[in-house]
Design a protein around this motif. Structure first.
Motif, PDB file in Angstrom:
ATOM      1  N   CYS A  14       0.829  -1.213   0.000  1.00  8.77           N
ATOM      2  CA  CYS A  14       0.000   0.000   0.000  1.00  8.77           C
ATOM      3  C   CYS A  14       0.862   1.261   0.000  1.00  8.77           C
ATOM      4  O   CYS A  14       0.585   2.210  -0.736  1.00  8.77           O
ATOM      5  N   ALA A  15       1.898   1.268   0.810  1.00  9.19           N
ATOM      6  CA  ALA A  15       2.766   2.453   0.891  1.00  9.19           C
ATOM      7  C   ALA A  15       3.491   2.700  -0.424  1.00  9.19           C
ATOM      8  O   ALA A  15       3.585   3.841  -0.883  1.00  9.19           O
ATOM      9  N   PHE A  16       3.989   1.643  -1.039  1.00  8.76           N
ATOM     10  CA  PHE A  16       4.698   1.826  -2.304  1.00  8.76           C
ATOM     11  C   PHE A  16       3.731   2.220  -3.414  1.00  8.76           C
ATOM     12  O   PHE A  16       4.046   3.063  -4.252  1.00  8.76           O
ATOM     13  N   GLY A  17       2.536   1.641  -3.409  1.00  6.26           N
ATOM     14  CA  GLY A  17       1.518   2.038  -4.388  1.00  6.26           C
ATOM     15  C   GLY A  17       1.145   3.498  -4.239  1.00  6.26           C
ATOM     16  O   GLY A  17       1.001   4.227  -5.225  1.00  6.26           O
ATOM     17  N   PHE A  18       1.011   3.956  -3.005  1.00 10.09           N
ATOM     18  CA  PHE A  18       0.729   5.369  -2.741  1.00 10.09           C
ATOM     19  C   PHE A  18       1.870   6.238  -3.254  1.00 10.09           C
ATOM     20  O   PHE A  18       1.646   7.264  -3.893  1.00 10.09           O
ATOM     21  N   THR A  19       3.089   5.819  -2.962  1.00 10.47           N
ATOM     22  CA  THR A  19       4.256   6.582  -3.403  1.00 10.47           C
ATOM     23  C   THR A  19       4.293   6.691  -4.912  1.00 10.47           C
ATOM     24  O   THR A  19       4.541   7.763  -5.462  1.00 10.47           O
ATOM     25  N   GLN A  20       4.015   5.596  -5.599  1.00  4.79           N
ATOM     26  CA  GLN A  20       4.009   5.611  -7.062  1.00  4.79           C
ATOM     27  C   GLN A  20       2.930   6.522  -7.622  1.00  4.79           C
ATOM     28  O   GLN A  20       3.168   7.262  -8.564  1.00  4.79           O
ATOM     29  N   SER A  21       1.744   6.468  -7.042  1.00  2.00           N
ATOM     30  CA  SER A  21       0.629   7.223  -7.614  1.00  2.00           C
ATOM     31  C   SER A  21       0.603   8.689  -7.201  1.00  2.00           C
ATOM     32  O   SER A  21       0.229   9.547  -7.985  1.00  2.00           O
ATOM     33  N   VAL A  22       0.994   8.994  -5.984  1.00  2.00           N
ATOM     34  CA  VAL A  22       0.877  10.364  -5.485  1.00  2.00           C
ATOM     35  C   VAL A  22       2.206  11.112  -5.502  1.00  2.00           C
ATOM     36  O   VAL A  22       2.243  12.308  -5.777  1.00  2.00           O
ATOM     37  N   LEU A  23       3.272  10.407  -5.219  1.00  2.00           N
ATOM     38  CA  LEU A  23       4.575  11.067  -5.109  1.00  2.00           C
ATOM     39  C   LEU A  23       5.546  10.632  -6.213  1.00  2.00           C
ATOM     40  O   LEU A  23       6.752  10.849  -6.085  1.00  2.00           O
ATOM     41  N   GLY A  24       5.027  10.015  -7.254  1.00  2.00           N
ATOM     42  CA  GLY A  24       5.871   9.505  -8.325  1.00  2.00           C
ATOM     43  C   GLY A  24       6.758  10.547  -8.974  1.00  2.00           C
ATOM     44  O   GLY A  24       7.852  10.231  -9.448  1.00  2.00           O
ATOM     45  N   ASP A  25       6.318  11.798  -8.982  1.00  2.00           N
ATOM     46  CA  ASP A  25       7.144  12.850  -9.577  1.00  2.00           C
ATOM     47  C   ASP A  25       8.247  13.321  -8.626  1.00  2.00           C
ATOM     48  O   ASP A  25       9.192  13.981  -9.044  1.00  2.00           O
ATOM     49  N   LEU A  26       8.157  12.970  -7.359  1.00  2.00           N
ATOM     50  CA  LEU A  26       9.169  13.361  -6.373  1.00  2.00           C
ATOM     51  C   LEU A  26      10.123  12.229  -6.008  1.00  2.00           C
ATOM     52  O   LEU A  26      11.256  12.467  -5.595  1.00  2.00           O
ATOM     53  N   VAL A  27       9.644  10.995  -6.145  1.00  2.00           N
ATOM     54  CA  VAL A  27      10.428   9.831  -5.770  1.00  2.00           C
ATOM     55  C   VAL A  27      10.637   8.963  -7.009  1.00  2.00           C
ATOM     56  O   VAL A  27       9.672   8.606  -7.674  1.00  2.00           O
ATOM     57  N   GLU A  28      11.877   8.643  -7.304  1.00  2.00           N
ATOM     58  CA  GLU A  28      12.180   7.784  -8.448  1.00  2.00           C
ATOM     59  C   GLU A  28      11.919   6.334  -8.056  1.00  2.00           C
ATOM     60  O   GLU A  28      12.818   5.626  -7.620  1.00  2.00           O
ATOM     61  N   THR A  29      10.678   5.908  -8.216  1.00  2.00           N
ATOM     62  CA  THR A  29      10.324   4.543  -7.815  1.00  2.00           C
ATOM     63  C   THR A  29      11.022   3.509  -8.684  1.00  2.00           C
ATOM     64  O   THR A  29      11.183   2.367  -8.252  1.00  2.00           O
ATOM     65  N   SER A  30      11.482   3.884  -9.855  1.00  2.00           N
ATOM     66  CA  SER A  30      12.194   2.950 -10.725  1.00  2.00           C
ATOM     67  C   SER A  30      13.537   2.538 -10.128  1.00  2.00           C
ATOM     68  O   SER A  30      14.136   1.556 -10.572  1.00  2.00           O
ATOM     69  N   ARG A  31      14.002   3.255  -9.143  1.00  2.00           N
ATOM     70  CA  ARG A  31      15.258   2.901  -8.472  1.00  2.00           C
ATOM     71  C   ARG A  31      15.084   1.689  -7.562  1.00  2.00           C
ATOM     72  O   ARG A  31      16.057   1.163  -7.031  1.00  2.00           O
ATOM     73  N   TYR A  32      13.853   1.246  -7.375  1.00  2.00           N
ATOM     74  CA  TYR A  32      13.544   0.142  -6.474  1.00  2.00           C
ATOM     75  C   TYR A  32      12.802  -0.967  -7.216  1.00  2.00           C
ATOM     76  O   TYR A  32      11.639  -1.258  -6.920  1.00  2.00           O
ATOM     77  N   PRO A  33      13.459  -1.595  -8.198  1.00  2.00           N
ATOM     78  CA  PRO A  33      12.752  -2.591  -9.021  1.00  2.00           C
ATOM     79  C   PRO A  33      12.273  -3.810  -8.227  1.00  2.00           C
ATOM     80  O   PRO A  33      11.203  -4.354  -8.528  1.00  2.00           O
ATOM     81  N   ASN A  34      13.025  -4.235  -7.224  1.00  2.00           N
ATOM     82  CA  ASN A  34      12.592  -5.390  -6.428  1.00  2.00           C
ATOM     83  C   ASN A  34      11.342  -5.059  -5.625  1.00  2.00           C
ATOM     84  O   ASN A  34      10.433  -5.886  -5.500  1.00  2.00           O
TER      85      ASN A  34
END
Length: 64
Positions: A14-34
């Protein structure tokens, strides 16, 4: 997620999904592929998919 999904697994997904959807422009979620792959597996589980994603959708069920 070696077996049954636990509270920690659900929280991470849930936290990572939130980060991707709401904070995706601030956090490079692609840096965490696993972590992304883990969350994709969690979100594909029937129990996870059965939970409504709408904000507050289950709050009334808890209060009833």
């Amino acid at each position: 997620m070696g077996g049954e999904m636990g509270v920690a697994d659900l929280t991470v997904a849930c936290a990572f999904g939130f980060t991707q959807s709401v904070l995706g422009d601030l956090v490079e979620t692609s840096r965490y592929p696993n972590l992304g792959a883990f969350c994709a597996r969690a979100e594909a589980l029937p129990a996870f998919r059965a939970a409504p994603p709408e904000d507050g959708a289950t709050a009334s069920a808890i209060g009833d």
